[in-house]
Scaffold this motif. Structure first.
Motif, PDB file in Angstrom:
ATOM      1  N   ALA A  68      35.449  53.194  55.271  1.00 62.28           N
ATOM      2  CA  ALA A  68      35.579  52.177  54.643  1.00 62.28           C
ATOM      3  C   ALA A  68      34.998  52.600  53.126  1.00 62.28           C
ATOM      4  O   ALA A  68      34.881  51.620  52.224  1.00 62.28           O
ATOM      5  N   LYS A  69      35.080  53.887  52.793  1.00 62.56           N
ATOM      6  CA  LYS A  69      34.709  54.092  51.625  1.00 62.56           C
ATOM      7  C   LYS A  69      35.429  53.671  50.263  1.00 62.56           C
ATOM      8  O   LYS A  69      35.046  53.614  48.970  1.00 62.56           O
ATOM      9  N   GLU A  70      36.687  53.290  50.431  1.00 58.81           N
ATOM     10  CA  GLU A  70      37.597  52.864  49.608  1.00 58.81           C
ATOM     11  C   GLU A  70      37.718  51.364  49.566  1.00 58.81           C
ATOM     12  O   GLU A  70      38.648  50.867  48.771  1.00 58.81           O
ATOM     13  N   ALA A  71      36.932  50.839  50.291  1.00 55.28           N
ATOM     14  CA  ALA A  71      37.246  49.320  50.431  1.00 55.28           C
ATOM     15  C   ALA A  71      35.919  48.539  49.570  1.00 55.28           C
ATOM     16  O   ALA A  71      34.924  48.579  49.847  1.00 55.28           O
ATOM     17  N   ASN A  72      36.563  47.771  48.510  1.00 52.15           N
ATOM     18  CA  ASN A  72      35.471  47.222  47.670  1.00 52.15           C
ATOM     19  C   ASN A  72      35.401  45.877  48.013  1.00 52.15           C
ATOM     20  O   ASN A  72      34.318  45.242  47.394  1.00 52.15           O
ATOM     21  N   SER A  73      35.805  45.364  49.164  1.00 52.07           N
ATOM     22  CA  SER A  73      35.760  43.955  49.559  1.00 52.07           C
ATOM     23  C   SER A  73      36.003  44.205  51.188  1.00 52.07           C
ATOM     24  O   SER A  73      37.037  44.757  51.387  1.00 52.07           O
ATOM     25  N   VAL A  74      35.206  43.401  51.999  1.00 51.75           N
ATOM     26  CA  VAL A  74      35.912  42.900  53.374  1.00 51.75           C
ATOM     27  C   VAL A  74      35.591  41.592  53.710  1.00 51.75           C
ATOM     28  O   VAL A  74      34.584  41.043  53.200  1.00 51.75           O
ATOM     29  N   PRO A  75      36.356  41.220  54.829  1.00 49.55           N
ATOM     30  CA  PRO A  75      36.221  39.663  54.866  1.00 49.55           C
ATOM     31  C   PRO A  75      34.803  39.448  55.718  1.00 49.55           C
ATOM     32  O   PRO A  75      34.128  40.393  56.303  1.00 49.55           O
ATOM     33  N   LEU A  76      34.360  38.144  55.576  1.00 49.65           N
ATOM     34  CA  LEU A  76      33.247  37.641  56.291  1.00 49.65           C
ATOM     35  C   LEU A  76      33.254  36.539  56.909  1.00 49.65           C
ATOM     36  O   LEU A  76      34.165  35.587  56.622  1.00 49.65           O
ATOM     37  N   VAL A  77      32.702  36.335  58.077  1.00 53.58           N
ATOM     38  CA  VAL A  77      32.653  35.232  58.957  1.00 53.58           C
ATOM     39  C   VAL A  77      31.365  34.285  58.546  1.00 53.58           C
ATOM     40  O   VAL A  77      30.384  34.884  58.079  1.00 53.58           O
ATOM     41  N   ALA A  78      31.572  33.087  58.584  1.00 52.58           N
ATOM     42  CA  ALA A  78      30.497  32.077  57.948  1.00 52.58           C
ATOM     43  C   ALA A  78      29.014  32.471  58.620  1.00 52.58           C
ATOM     44  O   ALA A  78      28.137  32.136  58.248  1.00 52.58           O
ATOM     45  N   ALA A  79      28.965  32.696  60.114  1.00 50.91           N
ATOM     46  CA  ALA A  79      27.733  33.147  60.551  1.00 50.91           C
ATOM     47  C   ALA A  79      27.084  34.401  60.138  1.00 50.91           C
ATOM     48  O   ALA A  79      25.868  34.427  60.485  1.00 50.91           O
ATOM     49  N   GLU A  80      27.744  35.031  59.395  1.00 54.73           N
ATOM     50  CA  GLU A  80      26.886  36.284  58.626  1.00 54.73           C
ATOM     51  C   GLU A  80      26.511  35.800  57.444  1.00 54.73           C
ATOM     52  O   GLU A  80      25.794  36.930  56.758  1.00 54.73           O
TER      53      GLU A  80
ATOM     54  N   GLU B 120      45.149  31.260  53.649  1.00 50.65           N
ATOM     55  CA  GLU B 120      44.733  32.518  53.795  1.00 50.65           C
ATOM     56  C   GLU B 120      43.316  32.583  52.929  1.00 50.65           C
ATOM     57  O   GLU B 120      42.948  33.967  53.040  1.00 50.65           O
ATOM     58  N   MET B 121      42.612  31.577  52.552  1.00 48.96           N
ATOM     59  CA  MET B 121      41.189  31.725  51.754  1.00 48.96           C
ATOM     60  C   MET B 121      40.416  32.120  52.916  1.00 48.96           C
ATOM     61  O   MET B 121      40.195  31.486  54.075  1.00 48.96           O
ATOM     62  N   MET B 122      39.363  32.972  52.705  1.00 53.65           N
ATOM     63  CA  MET B 122      38.446  33.607  53.593  1.00 53.65           C
ATOM     64  C   MET B 122      37.357  34.260  52.482  1.00 53.65           C
ATOM     65  O   MET B 122      37.664  34.674  51.453  1.00 53.65           O
ATOM     66  N   PRO B 123      35.973  33.990  53.050  1.00 54.91           N
ATOM     67  CA  PRO B 123      34.965  34.682  52.584  1.00 54.91           C
ATOM     68  C   PRO B 123      34.916  36.167  52.382  1.00 54.91           C
ATOM     69  O   PRO B 123      35.602  36.745  53.438  1.00 54.91           O
ATOM     70  N   VAL B 124      34.624  36.810  51.467  1.00 52.75           N
ATOM     71  CA  VAL B 124      34.493  37.989  51.423  1.00 52.75           C
ATOM     72  C   VAL B 124      33.101  38.613  50.694  1.00 52.75           C
ATOM     73  O   VAL B 124      32.538  37.854  50.167  1.00 52.75           O
ATOM     74  N   VAL B 125      32.759  39.985  51.210  1.00 52.41           N
ATOM     75  CA  VAL B 125      31.573  40.372  50.321  1.00 52.41           C
ATOM     76  C   VAL B 125      32.014  41.636  49.519  1.00 52.41           C
ATOM     77  O   VAL B 125      32.893  42.442  49.736  1.00 52.41           O
ATOM     78  N   ILE B 126      31.667  41.404  48.347  1.00 53.19           N
ATOM     79  CA  ILE B 126      31.789  42.715  47.091  1.00 53.19           C
ATOM     80  C   ILE B 126      31.020  43.776  47.427  1.00 53.19           C
ATOM     81  O   ILE B 126      30.153  43.695  47.463  1.00 53.19           O
ATOM     82  N   LEU B 127      31.783  44.977  47.700  1.00 51.43           N
ATOM     83  CA  LEU B 127      31.095  46.165  48.162  1.00 51.43           C
ATOM     84  C   LEU B 127      31.269  47.070  46.801  1.00 51.43           C
ATOM     85  O   LEU B 127      30.471  48.208  46.952  1.00 51.43           O
ATOM     86  N   GLY B 128      32.056  46.693  45.796  1.00 46.14           N
ATOM     87  CA  GLY B 128      32.314  47.728  44.669  1.00 46.14           C
ATOM     88  C   GLY B 128      32.878  47.172  43.473  1.00 46.14           C
ATOM     89  O   GLY B 128      33.505  45.998  43.718  1.00 46.14           O
TER      90      GLY B 128
END
Length: 256
Positions: free
Chosen positions: A33-45, A63-71
């Motif tokens: 995942a070193k090149e993923a600057n964001s990934v989807p997140l579910v509400a429970a997280e 297609e709207m979903m939460p994501v976490v910004i990683l970079g």
């Protein structure tokens, strides 16, 4: 690439015929995942992820979903160290499920478990956890994987429904983050949405009460609070850039 297949290069269905001798070595590394600057997140997280990650929303319409910004930059994940270890407090379930993923059938009601055969921990040397026993039956490990994947898929569906309600109430608005790096160069992070506080305040009492009872209102507050984590991420970006500048240049001279 399909968001659900963000890291996967050779995903194939898991079967007792094809994987009867296959084991999975869980190395605890996230180099994939070193090149993923964001990934989807579910509400429970949300609560766990907000401890040190920024939660935003990405996509459009259904297609709207939460994501976490990683970079802050493209193909940059500041939560993965050079040796592949994770330096954050929480690892998103989207990443913890790798190298497995569910594929949805055309009817949308059934799923098939896939595994990425390019995963470095997959082997036939008996290292790690076997997928099937000597009789071709699911191992306890594979059963646990399936339980995890089913729960993730259930949470994913609930989160998508939650996002649809946000879209219906017109609570989300496009946003961007502009910043200046220590060397003076400008930066801009865009392509995401966040909850508009004013529009949230304009919701009817009945709607707010429903969101309160379903814990959705709390999720929105957690999301808004997590936006404060952008500043620490910017500081990590500056350190990463400084490390790149300080790194010795590779010797490109050819031998005589």
């Amino acid at each position: 690439m399909d968001t659900q297949l963000l890291f996967y290069k050779k995903a194939v269905p898991v079967t007792s015929e094809a994987h009867k001798d296959v084991s999975i070595r869980a190395a605890g590394h996230y180099g994939f995942a070193k090149e993923a600057n964001s990934v989807p997140l579910v509400a429970a997280e949300f609560r766990a992820a907000a401890s040190d990650c920024t939660i935003v929303f990405a996509g459009q319409g259904d297609e709207m979903m939460p994501v976490v910004i990683l970079g802050m930059r493209d193909k940059q994940n500041l939560y993965v160290n050079e040796d592949g270890t994770w330096n954050g407090r929480y690892v998103p379930a989207f990443m913890r499920r790798y190298p497995f993923v569910f594929a949805t059938a055309e009817d949308g009601a059934s799923f098939t478990l896939f595994v990425d055969e390019d995963y470095e921990g997959i082997n036939k040397n008996g290292e790690g956890e076997k997928l099937f026993d000597s009789r071709g039956e699911r191992s306890m490990y594979l059963s646990q994987v399936l339980d995890f994947m089913r729960e993730y898929q259930s949470q994913f569906a609930r989160t998508r429904a939650f996002c649809q309600r946000l879209v219906e109430h017109k609570l989300l608005e496009p946003m961007h983050a502009q910043y200046t790096m220590p060397d003076g160069s400008p930066g801009r992070l865009s392509g995401f949405s966040a909850v508009n506080r004013d529009k949230l305040k304009e919701l009817s009492g009945e709607t707010l009460e429903k969101m309160l009872r379903s814990d959705e209102l709390e999720l929105l507050f957690v999301h808004l609070q997590s936006m404060n984590n952008l500043q620490p991420l910017l500081e990590k970006t500056a350190k990463a850039m400084q490390s790149d500048e300080d790194a010795p240049e590779a010797d490109t001279k050819e031998d005589a």
